[in-house]
Structures are given as structure tokens and as C-alpha cells.
Enzyme design. Sequence first.
Site, PDB file in Angstrom:
ATOM      1  N   ASP A 138      36.969  35.862  46.688  1.00 56.11           N
ATOM      2  CA  ASP A 138      35.857  35.461  47.295  1.00 56.11           C
ATOM      3  C   ASP A 138      34.657  35.935  46.703  1.00 56.11           C
ATOM      4  OD1 ASP A 138      37.359  33.769  48.907  1.00 56.11           O
ATOM      5  OD2 ASP A 138      37.473  35.081  50.516  1.00 56.11           O
ATOM      6  N   HIS A 286      43.916  35.155  46.583  1.00 55.88           N
ATOM      7  CA  HIS A 286      44.622  34.374  47.498  1.00 55.88           C
ATOM      8  C   HIS A 286      44.441  32.993  47.258  1.00 55.88           C
ATOM      9  CE1 HIS A 286      40.286  34.829  49.047  1.00 55.88           C
ATOM     10  NE2 HIS A 286      40.680  33.602  49.614  1.00 55.88           N
TER      11      HIS A 286
END
Length: 310
Positions: A138, A286
Site C-alpha cells: 500500500d 498482498h
Amino acid sequence: MSVDQSFRPALRRVRVPAGGIFEGPRVLQRLPEGAPSRPYDLFGLRPLGRVIGAEIDGVDLGKPLTGELRAELNRALLEWKVLFFRDQDITAAQQREFARNWGPLETNPLLPQGDSDEVSRFSRSAAMPGFENVWHVDVTFRPNPALGSVLRLVRVPPVGGDTIWADMAAAYDNLPADVQRRINGLRAVHDFVPGFSRFSDHEFLAARQDEFPPVEHPVVRIHPETGRCTLFVNQSFTTHIVGMDRDESDELLRYLFVQAHVPEFQVRFHWTENAVAFWDNRATQHYAVNDYAPEVRIAERVAIAGDRPF
């Protein structure tokens, strides 16, 4: 009758393309070198993988944390990289308060918001498919990427919609020694445009370019709490390696990106109603599996502000 052991039949000359991932044993080190594995006193912990992922029992995320509980959860986070909590019937406000135990919360004006600007809401359906099905870290396009994130599923599809995390310290550990030497000390450029341009409005992104200029981060990040070397490039936001010919940079980055794909470095979480995941954004990548259309999947994420990678 003796057999001549010196005779060995010739093998035909074949090869597979270089630069891939090959079979054989993996180095699966969960803790920093020399760190002891200690039990947890304030909650139950059930590992879901060899190096990454654990379910936590006996913690109510809707209640304030004591200092002792926060410290023990942080130790578990550093050890397992992503923690899962089931049966947590909490509000977005309680989700934010839990995340604040690890620091100030960040906002992300590039994503749809929930009930506050600190909550990013991902509402996916047949009309609005998910675009998070790529291995990524992120907000690495920021000078200080997020320390971690707390994700809560508001609506779980009946089938599919899992999320997978990969331990990028394990990914680094398993690189050949010559590759480790080659990338140690290199820096790479991260930019929000490539990742967001595939699903966002052009004018919206153009208006944000000055707010989010490209940034440089080390290709190998040193985790600020564990000291472990962590591979810190990702396919959503890393565009090139500084000072390297573009073709050479592309070839090396493709090789480094694929390291997250090794199942031994991963944990896959099947979401259930009121489940929450808390992951260390400094240590993991992820991937949100997009296999649930036309069903609806709604998630809300709170991100904790991080520091500058070194």
C-alpha cells in the site's frame, strides 16, 4: 558381477528460460536471526502458515487496549506479519481507535471514503469490479508508506473474495546470493500513476500529480523494528531502478516482482462475517482475489502512517 559405476548415460542438451523460480527447499525463517520464539500470555495464537499469518483468539477489538496487550499484539505482528481476528462486531470508529494504538492514521484522497476521511471503502460488485488483484504494497508512492493497515469486511461474498499475503523478508532470504549483492544499495522509483491509471479517471489523476510526485525507496528495505532485510518493490507502483538502463531495470524488476508468488512465503485468508485483518505493510505484499463476481464484496480499510524506508 560387478557394474562399472563410472558409466553415466549422456543427457540431452535442454534448458528453461533463466531468471525464474525453481524447485527445491526454501529458507523459511519467521523471526530475526537469534530471536527466541516466546509464548503469548494475553491471547491465543494459531499459526496459519510457516512464516506468515496467525489467528488471534481472546481479543475484543471493540475495547481499549492496555499497554501490555498492545505490546504483545505488536510482538505477534512483527513475528507473523499479518494477524486475523474473527467474530469482531465492531464499528468503523472502533476500527479506527484500534489502529491508532500504532500511530496516527493516514488519509488517501485517491480512494473512496467510508464514514470519515481516514477510512477507505472498497465496494465491489459486477458493476464495479475489484482492481486489487495484483501483488502490491500500500501507498509506496508516498515518501512515508503506511506502517500497516486494518481491514474489516463489511459484506462477505458467499464464495471467493479471499486475500493473500506474502512475507517479503522470506522472499529476500531466498534470493540467490549474487542477486542479493546486486540489489543491496539500489534505489527504485515509485509512482501512483501506473497502478491507478488502469481503473481511475484520467482527469482526476492528472489533478493529483503535483500532490503525489514520484519518490525513491530502497529496493531492499531494513525493517525498522526487526532489522530484517525486506524486498521492497511491487508491481503496482515501482516503475524503474535508479541509474539502470531501462531494459536491464525491467528485467530485474520482473524477476523481483515474481518472488511474492512463491506459496511457501504466503498465507491465504478466507473471510467470514466480522473478520478483521491487521498487517505489517513494511514486511508484506498482498493480493485481493477477484473471483466473486457478480456477488458483492465490501471492505473498509484504515491505514497507519509510517516512516521513511531506509
